[in-house]
Design an enzyme around this catalytic site. Sequence first.
Site, PDB file in Angstrom:
ATOM      1  N   LYS A  34       0.890  -1.391   0.046  1.00 56.86           N
ATOM      2  CA  LYS A  34       0.567  -0.040  -0.173  1.00 56.86           C
ATOM      3  C   LYS A  34       0.836   0.873  -0.227  1.00 56.86           C
ATOM      4  O   LYS A  34       0.604   2.052  -0.883  1.00 56.86           O
ATOM      5  CB  LYS A  34      -1.280  -0.079   0.993  1.00 56.86           C
ATOM      6  CG  LYS A  34      -2.116   1.219   1.412  1.00 56.86           C
ATOM      7  CD  LYS A  34      -2.577   1.149   2.081  1.00 56.86           C
ATOM      8  CE  LYS A  34      -3.088   0.203   3.355  1.00 56.86           C
ATOM      9  NZ  LYS A  34      -2.734   1.817   4.343  1.00 56.86           N
ATOM     10  N   SER A  35       1.785   1.452   0.366  1.00 56.37           N
ATOM     11  CA  SER A  35       2.571   2.141   0.821  1.00 56.37           C
ATOM     12  C   SER A  35       3.185   2.663  -0.189  1.00 56.37           C
ATOM     13  O   SER A  35       3.258   3.633  -0.723  1.00 56.37           O
ATOM     14  CB  SER A  35       3.981   2.241   2.238  1.00 56.37           C
ATOM     15  OG  SER A  35       3.167   2.594   3.264  1.00 56.37           O
ATOM     16  N   SER A  92       7.608   8.895  12.135  1.00 57.07           N
ATOM     17  CA  SER A  92       6.451   9.268  11.053  1.00 57.07           C
ATOM     18  C   SER A  92       7.201   8.933   9.505  1.00 57.07           C
ATOM     19  O   SER A  92       7.121  10.256   9.737  1.00 57.07           O
ATOM     20  CB  SER A  92       5.247  10.007  11.162  1.00 57.07           C
ATOM     21  OG  SER A  92       4.299   9.830  10.226  1.00 57.07           O
ATOM     22  N   ASP A 151       2.218  -1.355  11.804  1.00 56.65           N
ATOM     23  CA  ASP A 151       0.961  -2.437  11.587  1.00 56.65           C
ATOM     24  C   ASP A 151       0.920  -2.989  11.983  1.00 56.65           C
ATOM     25  O   ASP A 151      -0.427  -3.739  11.286  1.00 56.65           O
ATOM     26  CB  ASP A 151       1.377  -1.471   9.709  1.00 56.65           C
ATOM     27  CG  ASP A 151       1.020  -0.491   9.325  1.00 56.65           C
ATOM     28  OD1 ASP A 151       0.383   0.448  10.649  1.00 56.65           O
ATOM     29  OD2 ASP A 151       1.161   0.072   7.902  1.00 56.65           O
ATOM     30  N   ARG A 202      -7.334  -3.541   9.535  1.00 53.40           N
ATOM     31  CA  ARG A 202      -6.308  -4.456   9.974  1.00 53.40           C
ATOM     32  C   ARG A 202      -6.974  -5.578  11.085  1.00 53.40           C
ATOM     33  O   ARG A 202      -6.758  -6.357  11.478  1.00 53.40           O
ATOM     34  CB  ARG A 202      -5.317  -3.690  10.701  1.00 53.40           C
ATOM     35  CG  ARG A 202      -3.909  -3.263   9.472  1.00 53.40           C
ATOM     36  CD  ARG A 202      -3.050  -3.439   9.193  1.00 53.40           C
ATOM     37  NE  ARG A 202      -2.429  -2.140   8.481  1.00 53.40           N
ATOM     38  CZ  ARG A 202      -2.530  -2.872   6.485  1.00 53.40           C
ATOM     39  NH1 ARG A 202      -2.496  -3.968   6.856  1.00 53.40           N
ATOM     40  NH2 ARG A 202      -1.625  -1.842   6.067  1.00 53.40           N
TER      41      ARG A 202
HETATM   42  C1  S3P Z   1       2.719   5.045   6.267  1.00 53.53           C
HETATM   43  C2  S3P Z   1       3.380   5.145   7.344  1.00 53.53           C
HETATM   44  C3  S3P Z   1       2.546   4.436   9.008  1.00 53.53           C
HETATM   45  C4  S3P Z   1       1.619   3.579   8.664  1.00 53.53           C
HETATM   46  C5  S3P Z   1       1.191   3.494   7.742  1.00 53.53           C
HETATM   47  C6  S3P Z   1       1.411   3.712   6.465  1.00 53.53           C
HETATM   48  C7  S3P Z   1       3.015   5.107   4.969  1.00 53.53           C
HETATM   49  O1  S3P Z   1       2.012   5.231   9.021  1.00 53.53           O
HETATM   50  O2  S3P Z   1       1.041   3.263   9.815  1.00 53.53           O
HETATM   51  O3  S3P Z   1       0.256   2.214   7.221  1.00 53.53           O
HETATM   52  O4  S3P Z   1       3.173   4.756   4.436  1.00 53.53           O
HETATM   53  O5  S3P Z   1       4.250   6.178   5.259  1.00 53.53           O
HETATM   54  P1  S3P Z   1       2.886   6.899  10.847  1.00 53.53           P
HETATM   55  O6  S3P Z   1       3.256   7.664   9.332  1.00 53.53           O
HETATM   56  O7  S3P Z   1       1.546   7.932  11.179  1.00 53.53           O
HETATM   57  O8  S3P Z   1       3.403   6.116  11.495  1.00 53.53           O
END
Ligand code: S3P
Length: 437
Positions: A22-23, A167, A320, A392
């Site tokens: 996804k990211s 983050s 996650d 999730r």
């Molecule tokens: C993500 C970063 C994380 C993660 C999210 C996806 C990303 O969040 O929990 O599911 O794609 O950069 P945070 O940046 O709030 O930790």
Amino acid sequence: MSDWISTPAGPLHGEIRVPGDKSISHRAIMLAALAEGTSRITGFLEGEDTLATARAFARMGVRIDAPAASERVVHGVGLRGLRAPDGAIDCGNAGTGMRLLTGLLAGQAFDSTLIGDESLSKRPMRRVIEPLTRMDAKVESNEGMPPLRIAGNRNLCGIDYELPVASAQVKSAILLAGLYANGETCVREPHPTRDYTESMLRAFGWPIEFGAGWAKLTGGHRLRATDIVVPADFSSAAFFIVAATLVPGSEILLRDVGINPRRTGLLHVLRAMGADIRESNVRNSSGRTQAGEAIADLVVRHAPLRGIDVPVELAPDMIDEFPILFVAAAAATGTTRIRGAAELRVKESDRIAVMAKGLRALGVSIEETPDGAVIEGGAIQGGETGSAGDHRCAMSLAVAGQIAQKPVRIRDCANVATSFPGFVELARACGFVLTPV
Ligand code: S3P
């Protein structure tokens, strides 16, 4: 609303490829849209979150073709080529979509508005607004929450910013704004987080320096189209890793899973609990050595687990995966203590509260703490439980049902489509007894 009934199963078997990361899928659409030339994305996640991001760019004038499932051809418009959308952009359930877009839109010549669903509308956005404001962006919010109104035509300036909370979303928002800023933008993190934005910027030809916990770039360059191969999402694989570990007699092979160390903290924790997980065929997703991500095939066999104190420093590398770890801990012998995971309270739901309540409803003894939980392993009895609409949590509770003594009914599972379309079908193909009702 859609509920599932997850019924205790026999052994799980199969060779599967879970959907794309996804990211990486969000970032691939964004950078390909801003690049000069045509980029092909393969392994793209056809989930509601990433489809919302693709729609956002289509509405800003980017042509995105879908020649086949999980494939996108993005006709990039260049860094300054986006057009003002004709109304608010809906990010749906996607925190990543909204936070990254906020950084990117702060550099545009037009105003824009970002909205989201009920869950996203309650999530904290000050963490991106604050650094972007220091860059001279102008972002208005509803008391720190969406909708976000982002003013265009600002002259952004680079900053040197130390993130108060680890983050990747905030880091990425700042770096994307940095593409449009005068001078240098430098981000430092209290703990290294996933570096997909940094690697992908480099793959698109943007000069960037980065290492564990820091990244630095200057504005005013160009992105050049490239092809992106998206690995299978480790976070989606995690449900099958834990399910195969917990259900006696199981063996599952998961193909092409992204194993970036900033994502795979769960592997360390599960192995310390006694899991049998083997990585084979470790390689690079693009077949080259520079761009692309490390991927592997994972073979998971059933193994009994024992509770542990989860190392605090691993929390960002498995942020996650806590919902599914809660289930592993509930099925282990002994006590598992989780600390340093307060960020779970501001995800798609308050994941500490939802998993504690959700597992308690199934007979698990679990105590919530402000930044984690203490979980007593033992039998999972079964019954009715809720996911609070969190994808999730829903999938984690479905795994709990496979080892419960009686069936588990999970309320409100529709949002699983945000990250894992086809979860039910894939799980059933491996031997889950899982029925939408
Ligand atoms: C993500 C970063 C994380 C993660 C999210 C996806 C990303 O969040 O929990 O599911 O794609 O950069 P945070 O940046 O709030 O930790």
